[in-house]
Each structure stands twice: as C-alpha cells, then as structure tokens.
Design an enzyme around this catalytic site. Structure first.
Site, PDB file in Angstrom:
ATOM      1  N   LYS A  13      -1.526 -26.372  -5.815  1.00 51.82           N
ATOM      2  CA  LYS A  13      -1.786 -27.412  -6.819  1.00 51.82           C
ATOM      3  C   LYS A  13      -3.121 -28.117  -6.548  1.00 51.82           C
ATOM      4  O   LYS A  13      -3.932 -28.294  -7.445  1.00 51.82           O
ATOM      5  CB  LYS A  13      -0.659 -28.468  -6.823  1.00 51.82           C
ATOM      6  CG  LYS A  13       0.716 -27.898  -7.122  1.00 51.82           C
ATOM      7  CD  LYS A  13       1.789 -28.980  -7.134  1.00 51.82           C
ATOM      8  CE  LYS A  13       1.964 -29.715  -5.833  1.00 51.82           C
ATOM      9  NZ  LYS A  13       2.404 -28.883  -4.695  1.00 51.82           N
ATOM     10  N   ARG A  88       7.406 -36.326  -9.528  1.00 52.43           N
ATOM     11  CA  ARG A  88       8.013 -35.581  -8.440  1.00 52.43           C
ATOM     12  C   ARG A  88       9.531 -35.544  -8.576  1.00 52.43           C
ATOM     13  O   ARG A  88      10.215 -34.912  -7.791  1.00 52.43           O
ATOM     14  CB  ARG A  88       7.633 -36.334  -7.179  1.00 52.43           C
ATOM     15  CG  ARG A  88       7.617 -35.602  -5.901  1.00 52.43           C
ATOM     16  CD  ARG A  88       6.583 -34.518  -5.875  1.00 52.43           C
ATOM     17  NE  ARG A  88       6.286 -34.138  -4.535  1.00 52.43           N
ATOM     18  CZ  ARG A  88       5.070 -34.127  -4.012  1.00 52.43           C
ATOM     19  NH1 ARG A  88       4.025 -34.454  -4.734  1.00 52.43           N
ATOM     20  NH2 ARG A  88       4.890 -33.752  -2.779  1.00 52.43           N
ATOM     21  N   ARG A 123      -2.813 -23.937   6.737  1.00 53.75           N
ATOM     22  CA  ARG A 123      -3.763 -24.890   6.118  1.00 53.75           C
ATOM     23  C   ARG A 123      -4.400 -25.770   7.198  1.00 53.75           C
ATOM     24  O   ARG A 123      -3.729 -26.235   8.114  1.00 53.75           O
ATOM     25  CB  ARG A 123      -3.028 -25.769   5.106  1.00 53.75           C
ATOM     26  CG  ARG A 123      -3.906 -26.896   4.565  1.00 53.75           C
ATOM     27  CD  ARG A 123      -3.316 -27.571   3.355  1.00 53.75           C
ATOM     28  NE  ARG A 123      -1.928 -27.939   3.502  1.00 53.75           N
ATOM     29  CZ  ARG A 123      -1.128 -28.244   2.491  1.00 53.75           C
ATOM     30  NH1 ARG A 123      -1.596 -28.238   1.262  1.00 53.75           N
ATOM     31  NH2 ARG A 123       0.129 -28.576   2.700  1.00 53.75           N
ATOM     32  N   ARG A 156      -2.237 -31.084   8.855  1.00 56.28           N
ATOM     33  CA  ARG A 156      -1.532 -32.269   8.350  1.00 56.28           C
ATOM     34  C   ARG A 156      -0.244 -32.467   9.142  1.00 56.28           C
ATOM     35  O   ARG A 156       0.417 -31.502   9.507  1.00 56.28           O
ATOM     36  CB  ARG A 156      -1.183 -32.075   6.866  1.00 56.28           C
ATOM     37  CG  ARG A 156      -2.225 -32.593   5.929  1.00 56.28           C
ATOM     38  CD  ARG A 156      -2.003 -32.222   4.482  1.00 56.28           C
ATOM     39  NE  ARG A 156      -0.676 -32.388   3.934  1.00 56.28           N
ATOM     40  CZ  ARG A 156      -0.358 -32.124   2.656  1.00 56.28           C
ATOM     41  NH1 ARG A 156      -1.286 -31.679   1.827  1.00 56.28           N
ATOM     42  NH2 ARG A 156       0.866 -32.296   2.226  1.00 56.28           N
ATOM     43  N   ARG A 167      10.473 -30.331   3.261  1.00 54.40           N
ATOM     44  CA  ARG A 167       9.738 -30.542   1.998  1.00 54.40           C
ATOM     45  C   ARG A 167      10.177 -29.535   0.937  1.00 54.40           C
ATOM     46  O   ARG A 167      10.276 -29.867  -0.245  1.00 54.40           O
ATOM     47  CB  ARG A 167       8.231 -30.457   2.252  1.00 54.40           C
ATOM     48  CG  ARG A 167       7.704 -31.680   3.004  1.00 54.40           C
ATOM     49  CD  ARG A 167       6.318 -31.452   3.581  1.00 54.40           C
ATOM     50  NE  ARG A 167       5.330 -31.161   2.583  1.00 54.40           N
ATOM     51  CZ  ARG A 167       4.197 -30.499   2.825  1.00 54.40           C
ATOM     52  NH1 ARG A 167       3.916 -30.054   4.038  1.00 54.40           N
ATOM     53  NH2 ARG A 167       3.329 -30.301   1.861  1.00 54.40           N
TER      54      ARG A 167
HETATM   55  P1  AP5 Z   1      -2.939 -26.418  -1.587  1.00 56.93           P
HETATM   56  O1  AP5 Z   1      -3.808 -26.271  -2.788  1.00 56.93           O
HETATM   57  O2  AP5 Z   1      -3.300 -27.446  -0.579  1.00 56.93           O
HETATM   58  O3  AP5 Z   1      -1.405 -26.554  -2.035  1.00 56.93           O
HETATM   59  P2  AP5 Z   1      -0.605 -27.757  -2.699  1.00 56.93           P
HETATM   60  O4  AP5 Z   1       0.306 -27.186  -3.735  1.00 56.93           O
HETATM   61  O5  AP5 Z   1      -1.530 -28.849  -3.121  1.00 56.93           O
HETATM   62  O6  AP5 Z   1       0.281 -28.165  -1.450  1.00 56.93           O
HETATM   63  P3  AP5 Z   1       0.679 -29.577  -0.819  1.00 56.93           P
HETATM   64  O7  AP5 Z   1       1.396 -29.221   0.449  1.00 56.93           O
HETATM   65  O8  AP5 Z   1      -0.485 -30.514  -0.714  1.00 56.93           O
HETATM   66  O9  AP5 Z   1       1.667 -30.093  -1.885  1.00 56.93           O
HETATM   67  P4  AP5 Z   1       2.748 -31.162  -1.733  1.00 56.93           P
HETATM   68  O10 AP5 Z   1       3.174 -31.331  -3.124  1.00 56.93           O
HETATM   69  O11 AP5 Z   1       3.832 -30.869  -0.759  1.00 56.93           O
HETATM   70  O12 AP5 Z   1       1.968 -32.364  -1.015  1.00 56.93           O
HETATM   71  P5  AP5 Z   1       1.344 -33.722  -1.554  1.00 56.93           P
HETATM   72  O13 AP5 Z   1       0.074 -33.886  -0.870  1.00 56.93           O
HETATM   73  O14 AP5 Z   1       1.403 -33.821  -3.032  1.00 56.93           O
HETATM   74  O15 AP5 Z   1      -2.872 -24.962  -0.875  1.00 56.93           O
HETATM   75  C1  AP5 Z   1      -2.113 -24.786   0.311  1.00 56.93           C
HETATM   76  C2  AP5 Z   1      -2.867 -23.801   1.233  1.00 56.93           C
HETATM   77  O16 AP5 Z   1      -2.911 -22.523   0.619  1.00 56.93           O
HETATM   78  C3  AP5 Z   1      -4.334 -24.197   1.507  1.00 56.93           C
HETATM   79  O17 AP5 Z   1      -4.653 -23.852   2.837  1.00 56.93           O
HETATM   80  C4  AP5 Z   1      -5.143 -23.350   0.517  1.00 56.93           C
HETATM   81  O18 AP5 Z   1      -6.443 -23.056   1.012  1.00 56.93           O
HETATM   82  C5  AP5 Z   1      -4.272 -22.115   0.384  1.00 56.93           C
HETATM   83  N1  AP5 Z   1      -4.289 -21.518  -0.939  1.00 56.93           N
HETATM   84  C6  AP5 Z   1      -4.311 -22.162  -2.158  1.00 56.93           C
HETATM   85  N2  AP5 Z   1      -4.280 -21.272  -3.163  1.00 56.93           N
HETATM   86  C7  AP5 Z   1      -4.214 -20.029  -2.575  1.00 56.93           C
HETATM   87  C8  AP5 Z   1      -4.150 -18.701  -3.102  1.00 56.93           C
HETATM   88  N3  AP5 Z   1      -4.114 -18.446  -4.442  1.00 56.93           N
HETATM   89  N4  AP5 Z   1      -4.078 -17.669  -2.213  1.00 56.93           N
HETATM   90  C9  AP5 Z   1      -4.096 -17.908  -0.860  1.00 56.93           C
HETATM   91  N5  AP5 Z   1      -4.164 -19.150  -0.312  1.00 56.93           N
HETATM   92  C10 AP5 Z   1      -4.206 -20.199  -1.174  1.00 56.93           C
HETATM   93  O19 AP5 Z   1       2.424 -34.785  -1.013  1.00 56.93           O
HETATM   94  C11 AP5 Z   1       2.562 -35.071   0.361  1.00 56.93           C
HETATM   95  C12 AP5 Z   1       3.635 -36.139   0.549  1.00 56.93           C
HETATM   96  O20 AP5 Z   1       3.243 -37.354  -0.140  1.00 56.93           O
HETATM   97  C13 AP5 Z   1       5.023 -35.816  -0.035  1.00 56.93           C
HETATM   98  O21 AP5 Z   1       5.795 -35.040   0.872  1.00 56.93           O
HETATM   99  C14 AP5 Z   1       5.589 -37.223  -0.245  1.00 56.93           C
HETATM  100  O22 AP5 Z   1       6.011 -37.803   0.973  1.00 56.93           O
HETATM  101  C15 AP5 Z   1       4.381 -38.011  -0.721  1.00 56.93           C
HETATM  102  N6  AP5 Z   1       4.236 -37.983  -2.196  1.00 56.93           N
HETATM  103  C16 AP5 Z   1       3.198 -37.452  -2.894  1.00 56.93           C
HETATM  104  N7  AP5 Z   1       3.391 -37.618  -4.208  1.00 56.93           N
HETATM  105  C17 AP5 Z   1       4.571 -38.264  -4.352  1.00 56.93           C
HETATM  106  C18 AP5 Z   1       5.326 -38.708  -5.481  1.00 56.93           C
HETATM  107  N8  AP5 Z   1       4.899 -38.513  -6.738  1.00 56.93           N
HETATM  108  N9  AP5 Z   1       6.504 -39.335  -5.251  1.00 56.93           N
HETATM  109  C19 AP5 Z   1       6.951 -39.560  -3.995  1.00 56.93           C
HETATM  110  N10 AP5 Z   1       6.303 -39.152  -2.882  1.00 56.93           N
HETATM  111  C20 AP5 Z   1       5.113 -38.509  -3.062  1.00 56.93           C
END
Ligand code: AP5
Length: 219
Positions: A13, A88, A123, A156, A167
């Site tokens: 994402k 979420r 990552r 991270r 997660r």
């Molecule tokens: P990446 O693009 O970083 O993936 P992502 O989907 O953004 O993954 P996240 O782990 O950041 O998502 P998340 O939803 O768990 O975390 P968030 O930060 O929102 O890609 C991942 C890896 O793969 C990278 O190394 C990249 O280079 C690689 N990659 C990408 N595309 C690829 C491809 N096509 N092929 C190969 N490799 C690829 O949330 C973190 C925390 O914040 C949550 O757990 C929660 O505690 C809190 N939080 C955030 N938002 C909310 C909310 N709305 N409500 C409540 N809590 C929240």
C-alpha cells in the site's frame, strides 16, 4: 480523485500510494507514517500509541478519525487525496460516510500470507524520511544504508515475526470485512458509493502499479 488503498500489512500500500499520489498529483494520507512520526518525535500522541503499535494492535478509533478529518479539511487536500491505512475497520469507514467524505475508488491489493511475511520481514526503512527498501526486492545501493543520506536503515519494531502474525490476525478480523462493506454499498446503487476494485498485488512494483492505474482508468 479521492482514493482508499486497502490491503494487509506488506501488500504494498505504502509503495503504491507514493507512486499514485505522484501520478495523480494528490496528497497522500498514510496513518501509519503519521503515527510513527508522532512516536519518533516523542509527542503526547506518540507516547499514547507507541505500545499499541508495537503490539500490532489498532490505535483507538476516535484518535485516528480526528487525525484524518483534520488532514482532509486542509486546503491542500481539496484537489484530491489517497488514504493509505485508513479506514481500518467498520467504525472508521462509517465515520467517513457520516462525515459525507466523498470517495471515488476503493482499491484492495491482495497478496498471499507467505509473500506478505517475506515482504515484511525483509523490509528496511530510513526512519527520518520514511523511505522504504527491501533486502531482496528493492535493496539499497549500499547494504543497510539509505541511498540519499547514507544513514543506517532499521527494521520497524512491528516487523518482527511474532508481531507480524498478530497484525495479520487483526487484518483478517477487523479490516478484511471492509471489502464486503464497500461491495455491498456499491451494490445498493447509491451514487455516493465508491467504485470497488480488487487488484492482484503480486509481481513487480511497476506491474502492480499498472494494474491499479488500468482499473482506475477503466471507469
Ligand atoms: P509496503 O509498501 O511498505 O507495504 P504496506 O502495505 O504499506 O505495509 P505496512 O506494513 O506498512 O502496512 P500496515 O497496514 O500494516 O502498516 P501501517 O503503517 O499502515 O511494502 C512492504 C515491503 O514489500 C517493502 O519492503 C517493499 O519494498 C516491498 N514491496 C512492495 N511492493 C512490492 C512488490 N510488488 N514486490 C516485491 N516487494 C514489494 O500501520 C502500522 C500500525 O499503525 C498499525 O499496526 C496500527 O497500530 C497503527 N495504525 C495505522 N493506521 C491505523 C488506523 N487507521 N487505525 C488504527 N490503527 C492504525
């Protein structure tokens, strides 16, 4: 253009959000990045959410809804925005609906669990800028160093394997039901309902981006 990117942790994402925001010249609202910045700054918000994020749980709805609504109300966001990581769960989606925030498209990026785990555990991030790498799929020029500043890359806190499983469970229980929420809303024929797209998130970053753009431009 107002978009929501949905998908499990590691689906890509954040990677796709950066590309799409640049392509369509819209603002990116990444709730995870905003919360990590708050933790890093040591603010009151950061102290409140740090342990929740480390445990792989969701932070309280009222807090995150306020954060997103404040963002969307700013003049820069009137041209369009992309939500990465919000909503979420159903209450967060209902809060957007109740505030009459018009969303044009919801894009679900789907990837199977084995690949998600490989992506997340490989990552590495440059914490000050949020730049994201992968040890195999998107390695930095010099091992464990940011390409721009040469500063060290880190893993991270919530990317450790035991937290990743938590997660993924939270995603299945709380976030995955949003797919049905948006599909059913669109099926009601409500003109305010966003168009829902499910996109295969496997393949290279460029291939996935092209699939998303094709889905958006087919409408
Ligand atoms: P990446 O693009 O970083 O993936 P992502 O989907 O953004 O993954 P996240 O782990 O950041 O998502 P998340 O939803 O768990 O975390 P968030 O930060 O929102 O890609 C991942 C890896 O793969 C990278 O190394 C990249 O280079 C690689 N990659 C990408 N595309 C690829 C491809 N096509 N092929 C190969 N490799 C690829 O949330 C973190 C925390 O914040 C949550 O757990 C929660 O505690 C809190 N939080 C955030 N938002 C909310 C909310 N709305 N409500 C409540 N809590 C929240």
């Amino acid at each position: 253009m107002r978009l929501i990117l949905l998908g499990p942790p590691g689906a890509g994402k954040g990677t796709q959000a950066g590309l799409l925001a640049a392509q369509y010249q819209i603002q990116k609202i990444a709730t995870g990045d905003m919360l990590r910045a708050a933790v890093q700054s040591g603010s009151a918000l950061g102290k409140e959410v740090e342990h929740i994020m480390q445990a792989g749980a969701l932070v309280p709805d009222d807090l995150i809804i306020r954060l997103v609504q404040d963002c969307i109300a700013q003049p820069d966001y009137q041209r369009g925005f992309l939500l990465d990581g919000f909503p979420r769960n159903i209450p967060q989606a209902q809060a957007l609906q109740a505030a009459k925030v018009q969303i044009d498209h919801v894009i679900e990026i789907s990837v199977d669990d084995d690949e998600l785990i490989e992506r997340i555990t490989g990552r590495r991030v440059h914490a000050p800028s949020g730049r994201v790498y992968h040890i195999h799929y998107n390695p930095p020029k010099e091992a464990d160093r940011d390409d721009i500043t040469c500063e060290p890359l880190v893993q991270r806190d919530d990317d450790k394997l035991e937290t990743v499983h938590k997660r993924l469970q939270v995603y299945r229980e709380q976030t995955a039901p949003l797919v049905d929420f948006y599909v059913q809303w669109a099926a009601q024929g409500d003109p305010l309902a966003p168009v829902f797209h499910s996109v295969d998130g496997t393949g290279s970053v460029a291939v996935v981006r092209d699939r998303i753009v094709a889905a958006l431009e087919a409408c």
